[in-house]
Design a protein around this motif. Structure first.
Motif, short mmCIF file in Angstrom:
data_model
loop_
_atom_site.label_atom_id
_atom_site.label_comp_id
_atom_site.label_asym_id
_atom_site.label_seq_id
_atom_site.Cartn_x
_atom_site.Cartn_y
_atom_site.Cartn_z
N GLY A 177 0.81 -1.20 0.00
CA GLY A 177 0.00 0.00 0.00
C GLY A 177 0.85 1.26 0.00
N ASP A 182 -1.88 2.71 -3.17
CA ASP A 182 -3.24 2.15 -3.22
C ASP A 182 -3.68 1.80 -1.80
N SER A 183 -4.61 2.54 -1.26
CA SER A 183 -5.03 2.37 0.13
C SER A 183 -5.76 1.05 0.38
N ARG A 184 -6.17 0.36 -0.68
CA ARG A 184 -6.85 -0.91 -0.49
C ARG A 184 -5.94 -1.94 0.16
N TYR A 185 -4.66 -1.90 -0.19
CA TYR A 185 -3.70 -2.80 0.46
C TYR A 185 -3.59 -2.49 1.95
N THR A 186 -3.45 -1.21 2.25
CA THR A 186 -3.31 -0.78 3.65
C THR A 186 -4.57 -1.13 4.44
N ASP A 187 -5.73 -0.93 3.84
CA ASP A 187 -6.98 -1.26 4.52
C ASP A 187 -7.08 -2.76 4.79
N ALA A 188 -6.64 -3.56 3.82
CA ALA A 188 -6.67 -5.02 4.00
C ALA A 188 -5.75 -5.45 5.14
#
Length: 229
Positions: A177, A182-188
């Motif tokens: 992320g 890409d914040s989707r990685y960090t959110d995951a």
């Protein structure tokens, strides 16, 4: 870097017949500046997520010139992060304090050999090496794996604690992320860590490593269920 500069694979040790061996502890400004910056930036990220966000420089600056240099560079980097609490600890005192009051520490920055030892102590404090996630991050690449290695004595018996592997995956997602934006990685990554936290808080995660009744598959399924919940 550090004492691992003289690791056997590098053949840098000075071997004097069969009577003496000398290893070199190497501290360079370039690597140490990157290391301290990484520690403070990690503390900033942790602080944003509600963690203490403080940095402890762990060294032996009272004995070794190399460690005094390590601390000197820490003091030079420190003013660049005025929002982060920073302090020092000698490595022997740090071992004592981690056992006595581990909650006082968050990010610790140190030479490689000291880190190799204290990271295992940290694993023991949280129940075992089955919780010891690991990220080895270089300038261009990152390697993510459990710190514990293999366990051939329990292979195929559904006994191994999978949480170190799962949490290493969370570290990888967080890294991706940051690198990709890409914040989707960090959110995951945050979802995985939250599932593990909630699982222990609710006594829903009970790995056999800690004397519980859940093997590899059951522990994994519970983490996945926490992601869905």
């Amino acid at each position: 870097e550090g004492l691992f500069y003289s690791a056997a694979a590098h053949k840098r040790s000075e071997v004097i017949g069969d009577t003496e061996v000398r290893d070199t502890l190497r501290i360079t400004r370039a690597t140490t500046e990157k290391l301290h910056d990484f520690a403070f930036e990690l503390a900033q990220k942790r602080k944003e997520r509600g963690k203490p966000g403080r940095v402890t420089c762990v060294d032996k600056a009272n004995v070794f010139t190399s460690m005094a240099f390590f601390r000197k560079i820490f003091d030079e980097i420190r003013p660049n992060y005025p929002d982060i609490e920073a302090n020092y600890n000698y490595v022997d005192a740090q071992a004592l304090d981690l056992v006595r009051r581990p909650w006082d520490f968050d990010v610790m920055v140190m030479e490689n050999m000291f880190g190799d030892i204290l990271s295992d102590l940290g694993g023991g404090l949280v129940g075992g090496m089955g919780m010891a996630a690991c990220a080895e991050i270089g300038d261009e690449n990152g390697l993510f794996q459990p710190a514990h290695g293999s366990a051939p004595d329990i292979m195929g018996q559904d006994k191994a604690n999978p949480l170190a592997a799962i949490l290493s995956g969370a570290l990888m997602l967080d890294y991706l992320g940051e690198r990709s934006g890409d914040s989707r990685y960090t959110d995951a990554a945050a979802l995985i860590e939250a599932s593990v936290d909630k699982g222990f808080s609710a006594n829903a995660l009970r790995p056999m490593e800690f004397g519980g009744d859940m093997g590899t598959l059951a522990t994994t399924r519970e983490v996945v269920a926490g992601l869905k919940g």
